[in-house]
Structures are given as structure tokens and as C-alpha cells.
Design a protein around this motif. Structure first.
Motif, PDB file in Angstrom:
ATOM      1  N   VAL A  43       0.852  -1.187   0.000  1.00  0.00           N
ATOM      2  CA  VAL A  43       0.000   0.000   0.000  1.00  0.00           C
ATOM      3  C   VAL A  43       0.889   1.239   0.000  1.00  0.00           C
ATOM      4  O   VAL A  43       1.837   1.341   0.791  1.00  0.00           O
ATOM      5  N   GLU A  44       0.587   2.192  -0.895  1.00  0.00           N
ATOM      6  CA  GLU A  44       1.371   3.410  -1.031  1.00  0.00           C
ATOM      7  C   GLU A  44       0.454   4.627  -1.044  1.00  0.00           C
ATOM      8  O   GLU A  44      -0.718   4.524  -1.390  1.00  0.00           O
ATOM      9  N   GLY A  45       1.005   5.774  -0.720  1.00  0.00           N
ATOM     10  CA  GLY A  45       0.229   6.997  -0.675  1.00  0.00           C
ATOM     11  C   GLY A  45      -0.045   7.575  -2.048  1.00  0.00           C
ATOM     12  O   GLY A  45       0.608   7.253  -3.038  1.00  0.00           O
ATOM     13  N   GLY A  46      -1.030   8.461  -2.106  1.00  0.00           N
ATOM     14  CA  GLY A  46      -1.380   9.163  -3.339  1.00  0.00           C
ATOM     15  C   GLY A  46      -2.790   9.704  -3.242  1.00  0.00           C
ATOM     16  O   GLY A  46      -3.588   9.254  -2.417  1.00  0.00           O
ATOM     17  N   LEU A  47      -3.102  10.678  -4.078  1.00  0.00           N
ATOM     18  CA  LEU A  47      -4.432  11.261  -4.142  1.00  0.00           C
ATOM     19  C   LEU A  47      -4.991  11.080  -5.544  1.00  0.00           C
ATOM     20  O   LEU A  47      -4.277  11.244  -6.537  1.00  0.00           O
ATOM     21  N   LEU A  48      -6.279  10.748  -5.620  1.00  0.00           N
ATOM     22  CA  LEU A  48      -6.985  10.662  -6.891  1.00  0.00           C
ATOM     23  C   LEU A  48      -8.067  11.728  -6.901  1.00  0.00           C
ATOM     24  O   LEU A  48      -8.981  11.701  -6.078  1.00  0.00           O
ATOM     25  N   LEU A  49      -7.964  12.685  -7.833  1.00  0.00           N
ATOM     26  CA  LEU A  49      -8.887  13.808  -7.931  1.00  0.00           C
ATOM     27  C   LEU A  49      -9.686  13.639  -9.216  1.00  0.00           C
ATOM     28  O   LEU A  49      -9.140  13.774 -10.319  1.00  0.00           O
ATOM     29  N   MET A  50     -10.988  13.347  -9.095  1.00  0.00           N
ATOM     30  CA  MET A  50     -11.818  13.064 -10.260  1.00  0.00           C
ATOM     31  C   MET A  50     -12.874  14.154 -10.417  1.00  0.00           C
ATOM     32  O   MET A  50     -13.511  14.564  -9.446  1.00  0.00           O
ATOM     33  N   PRO A 141     -14.579  12.231  14.141  1.00  0.00           N
ATOM     34  CA  PRO A 141     -13.529  11.220  13.949  1.00  0.00           C
ATOM     35  C   PRO A 141     -13.357  10.787  12.497  1.00  0.00           C
ATOM     36  O   PRO A 141     -12.250  10.394  12.119  1.00  0.00           O
ATOM     37  N   ILE A 142     -14.410  10.851  11.681  1.00  0.00           N
ATOM     38  CA  ILE A 142     -14.238  10.485  10.267  1.00  0.00           C
ATOM     39  C   ILE A 142     -13.195  11.376   9.615  1.00  0.00           C
ATOM     40  O   ILE A 142     -12.274  10.900   8.939  1.00  0.00           O
ATOM     41  N   ALA A 143     -13.324  12.692   9.786  1.00  0.00           N
ATOM     42  CA  ALA A 143     -12.357  13.619   9.184  1.00  0.00           C
ATOM     43  C   ALA A 143     -10.956  13.383   9.726  1.00  0.00           C
ATOM     44  O   ALA A 143      -9.973  13.392   8.974  1.00  0.00           O
ATOM     45  N   ALA A 144     -10.843  13.142  11.029  1.00  0.00           N
ATOM     46  CA  ALA A 144      -9.531  12.899  11.633  1.00  0.00           C
ATOM     47  C   ALA A 144      -8.906  11.618  11.093  1.00  0.00           C
ATOM     48  O   ALA A 144      -7.693  11.564  10.840  1.00  0.00           O
ATOM     49  N   ILE A 145      -9.708  10.583  10.897  1.00  0.00           N
ATOM     50  CA  ILE A 145      -9.180   9.324  10.378  1.00  0.00           C
ATOM     51  C   ILE A 145      -8.734   9.482   8.930  1.00  0.00           C
ATOM     52  O   ILE A 145      -7.708   8.915   8.517  1.00  0.00           O
ATOM     53  N   ILE A 146      -9.479  10.251   8.120  1.00  0.00           N
ATOM     54  CA  ILE A 146      -9.058  10.484   6.738  1.00  0.00           C
ATOM     55  C   ILE A 146      -7.707  11.195   6.718  1.00  0.00           C
ATOM     56  O   ILE A 146      -6.793  10.834   5.961  1.00  0.00           O
ATOM     57  N   ASP A 147      -7.536  12.220   7.539  1.00  0.00           N
ATOM     58  CA  ASP A 147      -6.238  12.902   7.639  1.00  0.00           C
ATOM     59  C   ASP A 147      -5.136  11.925   8.021  1.00  0.00           C
ATOM     60  O   ASP A 147      -4.046  11.915   7.429  1.00  0.00           O
ATOM     61  N   ALA A 148      -5.389  11.090   9.028  1.00  0.00           N
ATOM     62  CA  ALA A 148      -4.387  10.130   9.501  1.00  0.00           C
ATOM     63  C   ALA A 148      -4.094   9.083   8.433  1.00  0.00           C
ATOM     64  O   ALA A 148      -2.937   8.645   8.284  1.00  0.00           O
ATOM     65  N   HIS A 149      -5.098   8.665   7.707  1.00  0.00           N
ATOM     66  CA  HIS A 149      -4.945   7.694   6.627  1.00  0.00           C
ATOM     67  C   HIS A 149      -3.946   8.211   5.588  1.00  0.00           C
ATOM     68  O   HIS A 149      -3.018   7.484   5.183  1.00  0.00           O
ATOM     69  N   VAL A 150      -4.128   9.456   5.153  1.00  0.00           N
ATOM     70  CA  VAL A 150      -3.221  10.035   4.164  1.00  0.00           C
ATOM     71  C   VAL A 150      -1.828  10.224   4.757  1.00  0.00           C
ATOM     72  O   VAL A 150      -0.813   9.921   4.108  1.00  0.00           O
ATOM     73  N   ALA A 151      -1.751  10.705   5.989  1.00  0.00           N
ATOM     74  CA  ALA A 151      -0.449  10.915   6.632  1.00  0.00           C
ATOM     75  C   ALA A 151       0.318   9.608   6.802  1.00  0.00           C
ATOM     76  O   ALA A 151       1.558   9.602   6.809  1.00  0.00           O
ATOM     77  N   ALA A 152      -0.400   8.493   6.903  1.00  0.00           N
ATOM     78  CA  ALA A 152       0.238   7.185   7.072  1.00  0.00           C
ATOM     79  C   ALA A 152       0.695   6.584   5.745  1.00  0.00           C
ATOM     80  O   ALA A 152       1.233   5.472   5.730  1.00  0.00           O
ATOM     81  N   GLY A 153       0.482   7.291   4.641  1.00  0.00           N
ATOM     82  CA  GLY A 153       0.934   6.792   3.353  1.00  0.00           C
ATOM     83  C   GLY A 153      -0.045   5.860   2.679  1.00  0.00           C
ATOM     84  O   GLY A 153       0.354   4.911   1.999  1.00  0.00           O
ATOM     85  N   LYS A 154      -1.352   6.142   2.842  1.00  0.00           N
ATOM     86  CA  LYS A 154      -2.387   5.366   2.169  1.00  0.00           C
ATOM     87  C   LYS A 154      -3.146   6.282   1.219  1.00  0.00           C
ATOM     88  O   LYS A 154      -3.262   7.486   1.464  1.00  0.00           O
ATOM     89  N   PRO A 155      -3.716   5.734   0.142  1.00  0.00           N
ATOM     90  CA  PRO A 155      -4.333   6.587  -0.881  1.00  0.00           C
ATOM     91  C   PRO A 155      -5.745   7.035  -0.530  1.00  0.00           C
ATOM     92  O   PRO A 155      -6.512   6.316   0.109  1.00  0.00           O
ATOM     93  N   LEU A 156      -6.072   8.239  -1.010  1.00  0.00           N
ATOM     94  CA  LEU A 156      -7.390   8.838  -0.849  1.00  0.00           C
ATOM     95  C   LEU A 156      -7.851   9.343  -2.210  1.00  0.00           C
ATOM     96  O   LEU A 156      -7.074   9.955  -2.943  1.00  0.00           O
ATOM     97  N   GLY A 157      -9.116   9.082  -2.544  1.00  0.00           N
ATOM     98  CA  GLY A 157      -9.673   9.587  -3.785  1.00  0.00           C
ATOM     99  C   GLY A 157     -10.978  10.310  -3.557  1.00  0.00           C
ATOM    100  O   GLY A 157     -11.635  10.127  -2.523  1.00  0.00           O
ATOM    101  N   GLY A 158     -11.365  11.137  -4.512  1.00  0.00           N
ATOM    102  CA  GLY A 158     -12.643  11.826  -4.429  1.00  0.00           C
ATOM    103  C   GLY A 158     -13.129  12.225  -5.803  1.00  0.00           C
ATOM    104  O   GLY A 158     -12.321  12.547  -6.680  1.00  0.00           O
ATOM    105  N   THR A 159     -14.443  12.171  -6.008  1.00  0.00           N
ATOM    106  CA  THR A 159     -15.034  12.592  -7.269  1.00  0.00           C
ATOM    107  C   THR A 159     -16.191  13.545  -7.008  1.00  0.00           C
ATOM    108  O   THR A 159     -16.916  13.393  -6.023  1.00  0.00           O
ATOM    109  N   SER A 160     -16.342  14.558  -7.874  1.00  0.00           N
ATOM    110  CA  SER A 160     -17.440  15.514  -7.772  1.00  0.00           C
ATOM    111  C   SER A 160     -17.445  16.165  -6.384  1.00  0.00           C
ATOM    112  O   SER A 160     -16.480  16.823  -6.015  1.00  0.00           O
ATOM    113  N   ALA A 161     -18.486  15.981  -5.587  1.00  0.00           N
ATOM    114  CA  ALA A 161     -18.499  16.545  -4.234  1.00  0.00           C
ATOM    115  C   ALA A 161     -17.331  16.019  -3.411  1.00  0.00           C
ATOM    116  O   ALA A 161     -16.776  16.729  -2.569  1.00  0.00           O
TER     117      ALA A 161
END
Length: 336
Positions: A43-50, A141-161
Motif C-alpha cells: 500500500v502506497e500513498g497518493g491522491l486521486l482527484l476526479m 472522527p471520520i475527518a480525523a481518520i481520513i487525515d491520519a490515513h493520508v499521513a500514514a501513506g495510504k491513498p485517498l480519492g474523491g469525485t465531484s463533491a
């Protein structure tokens, strides 16, 4: 009939692989695939912006590879588990796609939801209404976990909203509308240009405000307004913000070092970068009046470096002027 342990075990595995829909207090839950087992790969970090609309399967495959082809948790605030079915059945290559439809702020404190997010190999924020995301997840806690997820080097993606809420500043649509470019330019500092901050804290998008469905819904003018209003909320001496708009038929992948690339689902798909330097203006009622705003195009052959905004091989460089409710091109410069 005697109890058959082998049959029972096989049945349990079969049931685990089937999609489920479970209603719980404050959220609905859908599972595609099996939640068992670790990610098959690193598992590696990165952002997907759709940008919304047609999703680039190549960009999603990049995201799934970053998640080690493991377990994707999808967050949304409406609809059902359709996107999980798309991930598993149309693209594949992952162990599971687990969707939580957060319908009430109480769900952002639910132990099951939080445990799934903490264990996720990748998190994906789906489309819908970003005002619901801000109201239901902001400061939880959802927002805090998303921040921690990215800081730990895991990927996050989002589309539209889900893309709209990723930047340091975001258009929250908190009046439950969706402002047009003409409306935003007519009164950029007015109450309908609802800019939020401190929702997520992603290093690559520090100093960035994002927008989706960009070319298709003529959103350049409103991004000018968003950048102007967001900059009026900055501390003195802060660097100019960047506005990043992504077309419906495009996606942008961001590596951990901030290097970003566009994937286009159609030949004309791309992204737009607005330089906020000339949008540093004092708040005042009435229309936006700015003599020159630099906008740079980003295509599949380009490389964007975040968060500083440097672009290699841009598709275009344009200067725009705004006076009233429309933006017009002043000149287009040769791309270097």
C-alpha cells in the motif's frame, strides 16, 4: 441430515463474497467482495482527484494499485452502493469495496464505521452534496481518520463533491444550492459564496481550492470568486491560493511527492489552474472586477507539482479579465 462442516465453510465463504446492504442507525452499509485477508500488494500513498461524470478506469486502476489491490472504503451521504459494484464488477482487481452512506452526524462516531475506515487500504469520497459532508463529517472522527490515513501513506480519492472537499479551502454549498459562475462573479463576497476551511488537512493540497464538472458546467468564473473570497479569510502574509478545476472527463493522480498527472477519459479532458496572486482583493459588495487573472491548462502530457503549482508542458496559458458577471480571455500566450 448430518452436519457437513465442509459445506458450511464453503457456504460462509460464498455469502461473504456477495453484496450486502445493511441499515444501521445513522448510516447504510453495502459490501462488495470479501472483507477478509490483507491487501495482496504494498500500500502506497497518493491522491486521486476526479472531476465527476465519466470515471477514467486507468486512473482508478492507479488508485487500486496504490491501495495494494486490497480493501476500498467508500464514503457518501446519499444514494446506495452503486459505486462499489462499479469498482468490483467493472474494474476489479481489489478484495472489497465497502460503502457507508452517512445519513446522520451520529454515524461519524459509530464504532463500526470508524473501524472500517482505520482498516481501509484506500478511502474514496463519492459524489453528491458536499454540504452534507461538511455537516455530517466536519470536526468528527471520520475527518480525523481520513487525515491520519493520508499521513500514514495510504491513498485517498474523491469525485465531484468528494473532490470539492479535499482542498485546504472548499466551496461548501452551505445554502443547499450550487452557485453558477455568473452568480458568484456578481457578488463573490456575498453570503451565497460559502467558503469553508479546516475540513481536511492534506499536505499536497495546502493552499488549494478545488472544483469539479469544470468545463462542462462553465465553472471558471465561480472558481475566480472562490479563490478571491478564500484569500480574504487567510492570515496576513499567506501565499496566494491556487484554484484547481477538473473536467468531468478527466482525473488527476497525485504522487506522495506532489507530482500530478492528468488521465483523460475523452480527448478534450483536462484540468485548469488559477493563480490567485491577482485575486488578492479586499472584500466589498458587488461584482468582481480584476484586470488580469492567469489560468494555465493541464493535459495528459503535462506535469503539475503540488502544492506550489509549477506546471511542466502546459496545454495553454491564458490571461482573463473579469468585470461583472462574466470572464473574458484577454490573450493566450504560447505554451513553453
Amino acid at each position: 441430515m448430518p452436519f457437513n462442516r465442509a459445506f458450511a465453510a464453503a457456504l460462509a465463504v460464498l455469502l461473504a463474497a456477495q453484496p450486502t446492504a445493511v441499515a444501521a442507525r445513522g448510516y447504510r452499509h453495502y459490501v462488495e467482495g470479501t472483507l477478509r485477508g490483507p491487501a495482496p500488494a504494498k500500500v502506497e500513498g497518493g491522491l486521486l482527484l476526479m472531476g465527476g461524470g465519466d470515471r477514467s478506469q486507468d486512473a482508478l486502476r492507479w488508485f487500486f494499485a496504490k491501495a495494494g489491490h486490497g480493501h476500498i472504503v467508500i464514503l457518501r451521504a446519499s444514494q446506495k452502493g452503486e459505486i462499489g459494484k462499479e469498482f468490483m464488477r467493472e474494474i476489479g482487481g481489489i478484495r472489497s469495496a465497502e460503502t457507508f452512506v452517512i445519513e446522520d452526524r451520529s454515524a461519524a462516531y459509530d464504532a463500526r464505521v470508524l473501524a472500517a475506515l482505520r482498516a481501509a487500504d484506500g478511502i474514496f469520497l463519492s459524489g453528491g452534496d458536499q454540504a452534507r459532508y461538511v455537516r455530517r463529517w466536519g470536526g468528527t472522527p471520520i475527518a480525523a481518520i481520513i487525515d491520519a490515513h493520508v499521513a500514514a501513506g495510504k491513498p485517498l480519492g474523491g469525485t465531484s463533491a468528494g473532490l470539492a472537499v479535499l482542498g485546504e479551502y472548499l466551496y461548501g454549498a452551505m445554502d443547499d444550492g450550487s452557485i453558477t459562475s455568473a452568480e458568484a462573479l456578481s457578488d463573490p463576497f456575498g453570503p451565497h459564496t460559502t467558503i469553508e476551511r479546516d475540513f481536511l488537512h492534506l499536505a499536497a493540497l495546502r493552499g488549494v481550492i478545488t472544483d469539479s464538472h469544470f468545463k462542462e458546467r462553465d465553472r471558471l468564473g465561480r472558481l475566480f470568486a472562490f479563490v478571491a473570497k478564500a484569500q480574504s479569510m487567510q492570515a496576513p502574509g499567506a501565499r496566494a491560493l491556487l484554484g484547481l478545476g477538473i473536467d468531468e472527463n478527466a482525473a488527476m493522480t497525485v504522487e506522495p511527492d506532489g507530482t500530478a498527472q492528468v488521465y483523460a477519459a475523452a480527448p478534450d479532458g483536462g484540468a485548469w489552474l488559477v493563480d490567485g496572486e491577482t485575486l488578492r482583493i479586499a472584500p466589498s459588495p458587488g461584482p468582481l472586477i480584476v484586470s488580469r487573472i492567469r489560468v494555465t491548462g493541464i493535459g495528459p502530457a503535462s506535469r503539475l507539482h503540488l502544492p506550489d503549482g509549477r506546471i511542466e508542458r502546459p496545454t495553454f496559458i491564458r490571461d482573463y479579465a473579469v468585470e461583472g458577471n462574466a470572464a473574458k480571455v484577454l490573450r493566450e500566450l504560447p505554451a513553453p
